[in-house]
Design a protein around this motif. Sequence first.
Motif, short mmCIF file in Angstrom:
data_model
loop_
_atom_site.label_atom_id
_atom_site.label_comp_id
_atom_site.label_asym_id
_atom_site.label_seq_id
_atom_site.Cartn_x
_atom_site.Cartn_y
_atom_site.Cartn_z
N ASP A 100 0.86 -1.19 0.00
CA ASP A 100 0.00 0.00 0.00
C ASP A 100 0.90 1.24 0.00
OD1 ASP A 100 -1.91 1.92 0.23
OD2 ASP A 100 -2.93 1.06 1.96
N PRO A 101 1.33 1.68 -1.19
CA PRO A 101 2.24 2.84 -1.25
C PRO A 101 1.63 4.13 -0.71
CG PRO A 101 2.20 1.62 -3.32
CD PRO A 101 1.06 1.12 -2.51
N ASP A 102 0.29 4.24 -0.69
CA ASP A 102 -0.34 5.46 -0.20
C ASP A 102 -0.18 5.63 1.31
OD1 ASP A 102 -1.11 6.03 -2.76
OD2 ASP A 102 -3.15 5.25 -2.54
N ILE A 103 0.17 4.56 2.01
CA ILE A 103 0.38 4.64 3.46
C ILE A 103 1.84 4.45 3.82
CG2 ILE A 103 -0.03 3.42 5.65
CD1 ILE A 103 -2.89 3.06 4.87
N ALA A 104 2.47 3.44 3.24
CA ALA A 104 3.85 3.10 3.61
C ALA A 104 4.84 3.37 2.50
CB ALA A 104 3.92 1.62 4.03
N ILE A 153 6.43 8.63 3.65
CA ILE A 153 7.33 8.65 4.81
C ILE A 153 8.33 9.79 4.69
CG2 ILE A 153 9.10 7.33 6.02
CD1 ILE A 153 7.59 4.80 5.24
N ALA A 154 8.87 10.01 3.49
CA ALA A 154 9.84 11.10 3.29
C ALA A 154 9.21 12.45 3.59
CB ALA A 154 10.38 11.06 1.87
N ALA A 155 7.95 12.65 3.18
CA ALA A 155 7.28 13.92 3.44
C ALA A 155 7.12 14.16 4.93
CB ALA A 155 5.92 13.93 2.74
N PHE A 156 6.74 13.11 5.67
CA PHE A 156 6.60 13.25 7.11
C PHE A 156 7.93 13.58 7.76
CE2 PHE A 156 2.37 11.48 6.91
CZ PHE A 156 1.77 11.92 8.08
N LEU A 157 8.97 12.87 7.36
CA LEU A 157 10.26 13.05 8.01
C LEU A 157 10.88 14.40 7.70
CD1 LEU A 157 11.88 9.51 7.70
CD2 LEU A 157 10.30 10.42 9.40
N ILE A 158 10.79 14.84 6.44
CA ILE A 158 11.33 16.15 6.06
C ILE A 158 10.62 17.25 6.84
CG2 ILE A 158 11.54 17.81 4.18
CD1 ILE A 158 11.92 15.43 2.28
N SER A 159 9.29 17.17 6.89
CA SER A 159 8.52 18.19 7.59
C SER A 159 8.82 18.17 9.09
CB SER A 159 7.02 17.96 7.36
OG SER A 159 6.26 18.92 8.04
#
Length: 376
Positions: free
Chosen positions: A18-22, A27-33
């Motif tokens: 499920d690329p839309d979740i994992a 994940i990169a967007a969450f971590l960068i932000s």
Amino acid sequence: MLACLVEPDCSSETFDADPDIAGIGVIAAFLISAWSSLLITSVEYSSRHADVFSPYSGYAVRLDDLLRSYIRRFTRPIKKPWTLQSIQPVVLAASDQQLVTGLAIMAAGYIQHCTITQYHFDIVASLGGIAFNVYQPALYALDGYTNRDPQMKLCRTILMTILFGMIIPSIFAVFNVNFLELYGASTQCIWDNLIDSHHDTTSDVLLSFNLIVTVWAYIESMRCLYPTIFRRIPRISNFILTCFEGMLHWIDKKSSQYVQTANSTYQLYTETQSIKAFVTLSYHWAMYTIVTIIVRPIFWVIFILVFTFQEIIRSHFIDIWRAYTVTLALIIEVISIKQDAVSSEVINGSENKWGFGQILPLLLLVLPVMSTWEVF
């Protein structure tokens, strides 16, 4: 949880990607932000010697003042190309993005409670936890900036409370002893047996620790948004410390009195050799020994523990450090579970495929970049 239309699969070892979740983009967007927000918060709060700063509680935090004095020695020669007032819209944009994306991914995890796998829910809970823990220390860099618009402050408070309400049940699910026994099993299997499942000491300790950290973060967020509501907390803690200080002075006074009385009684005893003087002398020396050897150390230990606890609770530096620690721990959890799932070959398909669900979170990172560009 609502009942599922179809019996949830509780025995599946494999599952579909499920690329839309994992996906790597999500994940990169969450971590960068998250890391951007944490770095901005750290720089702004630790360098406030160049800006006007009034503590939210109305009381100075001695631990923060001490740490900031050391930081000041190294940062004073460095001139920031911005001021606190100019950077606040950027901090607000980055923190609001954390709040919205955290709500979005947590809502997706709960809406799909019948079909989402325990593997994907663990990633959802980790990313939601990152968003929740990063948002709270960002309020320190805002320094009351959110108070300029009471309606928006109320809106952020409601959203923060909703996210908090989503995080708490996810902690109970993730630290359940049956969670992740099968990566492909439905998360609904955990929800159905959440109360009746057995417990062990390790999971209970981790559960309690995470609940304390999460509740702590929520209370600190509310204290930043509505400082007048929690203004009595530092007053109560200062009153407790004052009582301990008064008790220590009383102990020192009583020990001095016992010594003086014992010395005078000893002179009387040497002159008269009376039994009454001997009993009085023994009593005062015994009381002096008890006060100085037993009572005084006990009160000093309690005083140090209470003082340390108060400084830790009130320190914003400790809060920022907690956010770094929790964020790093959750990132390690996401990376480790993804690597374990790939090495175990339980994923059908690839979660590195780029699609709308992965590109959109990365594009949302443009919003704080635009705010930064407007500032400069």
